[in-house]
Scaffold this motif. Structure first.
Motif, PDB file in Angstrom:
ATOM      1  N   PRO A 152       0.809  -1.225   0.000  1.00 21.62           N
ATOM      2  CA  PRO A 152       0.000   0.000   0.000  1.00 21.62           C
ATOM      3  C   PRO A 152       0.844   1.278   0.000  1.00 21.62           C
ATOM      4  CG  PRO A 152      -0.981  -1.600   1.463  1.00 21.62           C
ATOM      5  CD  PRO A 152       0.346  -2.170   1.016  1.00 21.62           C
ATOM      6  N   ALA A 153       1.959   1.273   0.712  1.00 20.67           N
ATOM      7  CA  ALA A 153       2.831   2.448   0.742  1.00 20.67           C
ATOM      8  C   ALA A 153       3.432   2.717  -0.639  1.00 20.67           C
ATOM      9  CB  ALA A 153       3.940   2.265   1.777  1.00 20.67           C
ATOM     10  N   GLU A 154       3.806   1.670  -1.350  1.00 13.77           N
ATOM     11  CA  GLU A 154       4.363   1.834  -2.692  1.00 13.77           C
ATOM     12  C   GLU A 154       3.309   2.360  -3.653  1.00 13.77           C
ATOM     13  OE1 GLU A 154       7.806  -1.612  -2.821  1.00 13.77           O
ATOM     14  OE2 GLU A 154       5.718  -2.202  -3.098  1.00 13.77           O
ATOM     15  N   ILE A 155       2.073   1.915  -3.499  1.00 11.40           N
ATOM     16  CA  ILE A 155       0.987   2.410  -4.351  1.00 11.40           C
ATOM     17  C   ILE A 155       0.738   3.891  -4.088  1.00 11.40           C
ATOM     18  CG2 ILE A 155      -1.489   2.232  -4.845  1.00 11.40           C
ATOM     19  CD1 ILE A 155      -1.180  -0.803  -4.317  1.00 11.40           C
ATOM     20  N   ARG A 156       0.723   4.290  -2.817  1.00 12.64           N
ATOM     21  CA  ARG A 156       0.536   5.713  -2.484  1.00 12.64           C
ATOM     22  C   ARG A 156       1.650   6.564  -3.091  1.00 12.64           C
ATOM     23  NH1 ARG A 156      -1.239   3.406   2.308  1.00 12.64           N
ATOM     24  NH2 ARG A 156       0.802   3.610   3.295  1.00 12.64           N
ATOM     25  N   GLU A 157       2.881   6.092  -3.003  1.00 10.11           N
ATOM     26  CA  GLU A 157       4.012   6.838  -3.568  1.00 10.11           C
ATOM     27  C   GLU A 157       3.897   6.925  -5.084  1.00 10.11           C
ATOM     28  OE1 GLU A 157       7.490   8.975  -4.105  1.00 10.11           O
ATOM     29  OE2 GLU A 157       6.223   8.716  -2.350  1.00 10.11           O
ATOM     30  N   ARG A 158       3.506   5.837  -5.718  1.00  7.32           N
ATOM     31  CA  ARG A 158       3.306   5.833  -7.174  1.00  7.32           C
ATOM     32  C   ARG A 158       2.234   6.843  -7.565  1.00  7.32           C
ATOM     33  NH1 ARG A 158      -0.459   3.116 -10.428  1.00  7.32           N
ATOM     34  NH2 ARG A 158       0.296   2.527 -12.461  1.00  7.32           N
ATOM     35  N   ASN A 159       1.129   6.867  -6.820  1.00  2.00           N
ATOM     36  CA  ASN A 159       0.048   7.815  -7.101  1.00  2.00           C
ATOM     37  C   ASN A 159       0.488   9.255  -6.884  1.00  2.00           C
ATOM     38  OD1 ASN A 159      -1.621   5.691  -7.735  1.00  2.00           O
ATOM     39  ND2 ASN A 159      -2.654   5.646  -5.755  1.00  2.00           N
TER      40      ASN A 159
END
Length: 94
Positions: free
Chosen positions: A73-80
């Motif tokens: 989830p943290a990687e997805i937030r950073e990607r977004n």
């Protein structure tokens, strides 16, 4: 029956585990016949098989779904966040 090679890394067959709910993906390596059946390679024997005829098949996925499935989830937030910044920059330049 004729087959057409699939572009590498574009389409994947999604398989869901019946007991544990896990999801796995196999690359589509070819399309078979007029219906365009997705063909994958068996990792054990190296033979082609029709994904839709295999237990647990739940559909096709694109490369983005596969990438997101492997992220935390943290990687997805950073990607977004990075994507929002990129779009804001493009808007400022327009």
């Amino acid at each position: 029956m004729s087959m057409i090679a699939a572009p590498h890394g574009v389409w994947f067959a999604r398989f869901e585990g019946e007991d544990d709910g896990t999801v796995s993906y196999l690359p589509v390596v070819a399309w078979r016949g007029d219906e365009g059946q997705a063909m994958c390679v068996d990792g054990v024997g190296g033979k082609l098989f029709a994904a839709a005829e295999e237990a647990g098949f739940s559909g096709l996925a694109d490369a983005e779904e596969v990438d997101l499935a492997s992220m935390t989830p943290a990687e997805i937030r950073e990607r977004n966040r990075r994507e929002r910044e990129r779009l804001e920059k493009l808007e400022r330049l327009a």
